[in-house]
Design an enzyme around this catalytic site. Sequence first.
Site, PDB file in Angstrom:
ATOM      1  N   GLY A  60       0.849  -1.184   0.035  1.00 35.48           N
ATOM      2  CA  GLY A  60       0.236  -0.013   0.179  1.00 35.48           C
ATOM      3  C   GLY A  60       0.776   1.316  -0.093  1.00 35.48           C
ATOM      4  N   CYS A  87       5.384  -6.120   1.420  1.00 36.29           N
ATOM      5  CA  CYS A  87       5.782  -4.553   1.578  1.00 36.29           C
ATOM      6  C   CYS A  87       5.048  -3.913   2.723  1.00 36.29           C
ATOM      7  CB  CYS A  87       5.331  -3.934   0.123  1.00 36.29           C
ATOM      8  SG  CYS A  87       6.216  -2.403   0.041  1.00 36.29           S
ATOM      9  N   TYR A  88       4.182  -2.906   2.391  1.00 38.75           N
ATOM     10  CA  TYR A  88       3.271  -2.276   3.712  1.00 38.75           C
ATOM     11  C   TYR A  88       2.830  -3.386   4.632  1.00 38.75           C
ATOM     12  CZ  TYR A  88       0.080   0.539   6.252  1.00 38.75           C
ATOM     13  OH  TYR A  88      -0.588   1.112   7.085  1.00 38.75           O
ATOM     14  N   HIS A 175       8.075  -7.349  -3.959  1.00 42.32           N
ATOM     15  CA  HIS A 175       6.864  -7.936  -4.192  1.00 42.32           C
ATOM     16  C   HIS A 175       6.866  -9.157  -5.203  1.00 42.32           C
ATOM     17  CE1 HIS A 175       4.342  -4.261  -3.217  1.00 42.32           C
ATOM     18  NE2 HIS A 175       5.590  -3.605  -3.397  1.00 42.32           N
ATOM     19  N   GLU A 177       4.604 -10.773  -6.439  1.00 40.55           N
ATOM     20  CA  GLU A 177       3.521 -10.802  -7.335  1.00 40.55           C
ATOM     21  C   GLU A 177       3.637 -10.399  -8.734  1.00 40.55           C
ATOM     22  OE1 GLU A 177       3.552  -8.865  -4.641  1.00 40.55           O
ATOM     23  OE2 GLU A 177       2.571  -7.185  -4.946  1.00 40.55           O
ATOM     24  N   ASP A 233     -18.118 -11.798 -22.243  1.00 38.71           N
ATOM     25  CA  ASP A 233     -18.676 -11.734 -20.929  1.00 38.71           C
ATOM     26  C   ASP A 233     -20.130 -12.469 -20.981  1.00 38.71           C
ATOM     27  OD1 ASP A 233     -16.325 -10.863 -20.168  1.00 38.71           O
ATOM     28  OD2 ASP A 233     -17.279  -8.929 -19.819  1.00 38.71           O
ATOM     29  N   LYS A 374     -10.951 -11.550 -16.194  1.00 37.36           N
ATOM     30  CA  LYS A 374     -11.091 -11.922 -17.462  1.00 37.36           C
ATOM     31  C   LYS A 374     -10.472 -12.951 -18.016  1.00 37.36           C
ATOM     32  CE  LYS A 374     -12.838  -9.697 -21.134  1.00 37.36           C
ATOM     33  NZ  LYS A 374     -14.104  -8.890 -21.140  1.00 37.36           N
TER      34      LYS A 374
END
Length: 518
Positions: A60, A87-88, A175, A177, A233, A374
């Site tokens: 964050g 991180c945060y 990070h 990710e 969708d 998606k």
Amino acid sequence: MEWDHLHKDRILILDFGSQYTQLIARRIRESHVYCEIHPCTMDLASVRAFSPKGIVLSGGPSSVHDPDAPLLDKEVLDLGIPVLGICYGMQLMTHLLGGRVEKAEQREYGPALVQVDEPTALFQDIEREDVRVWMSHGDRILGLPPGFRVLARSDNSPVAAMADAGRSLYAVQFHPEVAHTPCGRTLLDNFLFHICGCKPTWTMKSFVESSIEALRDRVGRDRVLCGLSGGVDSSVVAVLLHKAIGDQLQCIFVNNGLLRKGEAETVERVFRDHFEINLVVVDATDQFLGRLQGVTDPEQKRKIIGNLFIEVFEKEAAKLEGTRYLAQGTLYPDVIESVSFKGPSATIKTHHNVGGLPERMKLELIEPLRELFKDEVRMVGRELGLPERIIMRHPFPGPGLAIRIIGEVTPERLRILGEADAIVLEELEAANWYDRVWQAFAVLLPVRSVGVMGDERTYEQVVALRAVESVDAMTADWARMPYQLMGRISNRIINEVAGVNRVVYDISSKPPSTIEWE
Ligand code: XMP
């Protein structure tokens, strides 16, 4: 919908506002573990009720020393559920558990190398030396909280990773990710499978099976209405529902006359003929073109088209008695946007749904895809046997070709643009470029220019070709398509589409331009 029985092994991601929070969720899902993002303000009882196998605290933008820094109920760390702070999330964990977080003068942003001291648990199967990671933080850890050990260090961060294995609390400063941390997937997998004990059971096959069951339970013998747009969708929603409830599903497709060439026919062929779904096609071309007559302002075009769509849809739906539900293709990013702890964001796109229709028609909403990203929707589409052309289709705006005809929309201009646009897509596909771009289309400009055809001087219209690369449509760059491909598209449009004698290529990025011209 009640999903409790569906995904037993699930991870809770508490969001502290990082731009990467959705990426964490996608990485975890890619490892076939179900997860949900919730705001960091989620209370303890709700965390317990969610019953996660593990909790991830996202990064964050704040500093734990800020007066309004987002906090966490400290008891979340005492539940005995494994926690990974990123991180945060790491700084907050440190701060709450009695360690020391130093306020940094400067952010550390970019690649860094870490040295691993303890290659166990979190760092299993990861190199020990010079591990490449991505850092993006201001504060750093100076004093470990009691009970913690250092797992890894970097030049700038004496504590790049730490753990109290006894309490199953883990944290990393970098990070895992993002793609710039190559070992990130292994690290997250270590957390999911070795530390939390999850099993990789979240697959689209299991999603399809369990949602069919859940949809049958929910709908019972009632009828469901679904607006088909031809996009991926709503197509997936329709086929999934049809699998679950068969003829209790009624689809409506509104042809507004602003569609791509052959679009209406394709929808009929695929959904009515192939999938044997109950489908009403309403040809409202004349109504739409009538109301658009003389209109040149883009926002006004959008409003007219949006309102008339609701009108036509509502009228058609009213003919279908005994309908209780309206199905919609809401996706997970829309859901997260609206529950973000920063408050519902102003960027929610209302044009993706049918506005206030459900309330007005007293229909209950069914949103079978509201947990999916998606790329997961596409996988579900494949699982359900939808044609690849629909699954990989470029986004197409609700107001259709109307916002790609600059100026007034007329039948003649629609013909020109429809033909030019079809050539763009044909050539992109033939050159294997369709899947390499986010979107590609033609725009008809209200400009005439001089040309020469044979011995004749011509004075005809200009088509702009737009092709962009993007990951989420928030930013985009013009696609560097091969000159040969551009040349073929231009030649064909000028030769085959009566009324056009010039093609130009749009080389603007977003921002400051937008993808569409209107
Ligand atoms: P812009 O032009 O804002 O487009 O860069 C971003 C993405 O949104 C699509 N778009 C729309 N989609 N209704 C829609 O359903 C609309 O009114 C609309 N306007 C833009 C656009 O095609 C691109 O993918």
